[in-house]
Design an enzyme around this catalytic site. Structure first.
Site, short mmCIF file in Angstrom:
data_model
loop_
_atom_site.label_atom_id
_atom_site.label_comp_id
_atom_site.label_asym_id
_atom_site.label_seq_id
_atom_site.Cartn_x
_atom_site.Cartn_y
_atom_site.Cartn_z
N TYR A 293 -1.81 -0.46 10.53
CA TYR A 293 -1.87 -0.80 9.10
C TYR A 293 -0.58 -0.37 8.40
CZ TYR A 293 -3.79 -1.20 4.36
OH TYR A 293 -4.01 -1.54 3.04
N SER B 42 0.85 -1.19 0.00
CA SER B 42 0.00 0.00 0.00
C SER B 42 0.88 1.24 0.00
CB SER B 42 -0.90 0.00 1.24
OG SER B 42 -1.54 1.25 1.44
#
Length: 306
Positions: free
Chosen positions: A186, A173
């Protein structure tokens, strides 16, 4: 080696590889033939995992789907067959569970064969600020987004190394490149996934296994439901990405042996700026881009999706 000789070698190769990169940027790379490959996709029951499977369904490959949702995998299988896939296998597997990964991996090897393209896509997000996130959710985020990559690579990489043939794909990501307010666990898990993938890639180079390729994918928010509610301040510069577009770009990167894929292209500029801007300037740039408020309206998936 002699210092001057090594320095000269560095200069010559640096010029060569930079010219090569410019040529590849200007002239599209030839796509490799993946006929007969066995492609395993984790998190294939929905979202990007499903869409990547549908892209490969058009090719003459064997698809192996892993997910914790049998219903989702059945739907991916149905859609893949509609796209022309003829060899599809799906297995229930919690990729965060090392024992289960090794068990199911052995089953795959017996029933399908050695995996030659491994796409580590499974991921979760808590959407909570660090001090508000329960310990068990933080642990689960690391287990799914990071540790699962260790276990799947341990299971399938040896055959690729033996054959000097294969491809490891890490779906990370943009949050694995730049810290984001409200995404501490995350971001940590995605940073770790990138560090792991880069290190494994270097191990392969060091051992001369140049036939095993690696691709690291770092997209901005994708409109799959995982980050429902999140907003982007400047959609022209940092758009919420269309999932079909992302899936096509991921498969294209695999077929052209692209080492890094950042989406949208503005991420390349932001990463370049991060490397030399003063910290305080990076902070105000983040505020300008809305990075402090991305998660303010986060909802996540509100219902089960297949």
């Amino acid at each position: 080696m002699n210092f001057l000789l090594e320095t000269l070698q560095l200069i010559v190769l640096s010029i060569y590889y930079n010219v090569e990169a410019i040529i590849k940027f200007c002239i599209p790379s030839k796509k490799k033939n993946v006929t007969g490959e066995i492609v395993l996709i984790t998190g294939a029951g929905s979202g990007i995992g499903r869409l990547i499977a549908l892209e490969f369904a058009r090719m003459d490959v064997a698809l192996v789907l892993w997910d914790i949702s049998e219903e989702g995998m059945k739907e991916t299988t149905r859609l893949s067959k509609e796209r022309g896939a003829s060899r599809i296998h799906y297995y229930l597997c919690d990729c965060s569970d090392k024992t289960e990964v090794y068990r199911v991996a052995e089953q795959v090897k017996r029933e399908v064969g050695d995996i030659s393209i491994l796409i580590n896509n499974a991921g979760i997000v808590t959407g909570k600020k660090f001090m508000d996130a329960p310990d068990h959710l933080i642990e689960k985020t690391i287990e799914v987004n990071t540790m699962s990559h260790f276990w799947t690579n341990k299971a399938f990489l040896p055959a690729m190394v033996k054959n000097n043939h294969g491809h490891l794909v890490t779906i990370s990501s943009s949050a694995g490149l730049i810290g984001v307010n409200g995404l501490a666990d995350y971001c940590a898990s995605k940073f770790a996934a990138i560090g792991f993938a880069e290190s494994v890639a270097l191990e392969l180079i060091a051992t001369g296994k140049d036939g095993v390729k690696t691709t690291i994918v770092c997209p901005y928010f994708i409109n799959t439901g995982m980050f429902d509610g999140c907003s982007t301040k400047w959609p022209t510069l940092l758009p919420i990405l269309d999932p079909n577009y992302v899936a096509k770009k991921v498969v294209e990167a695999i077929l052209t042996d692209q080492t890094y894929l950042m989406l949208p292209k503005s991420m390349y500029l932001l990463m370049a700026l991060k490397s030399f801007l003063p910290h305080k300037q990076s902070v105000i740039l983040g505020m300008y881009l809305g990075a402090f408020n991305f998660m303010d309206t986060f909802q996540g998936r509100q219902k089960k999706r297949i």
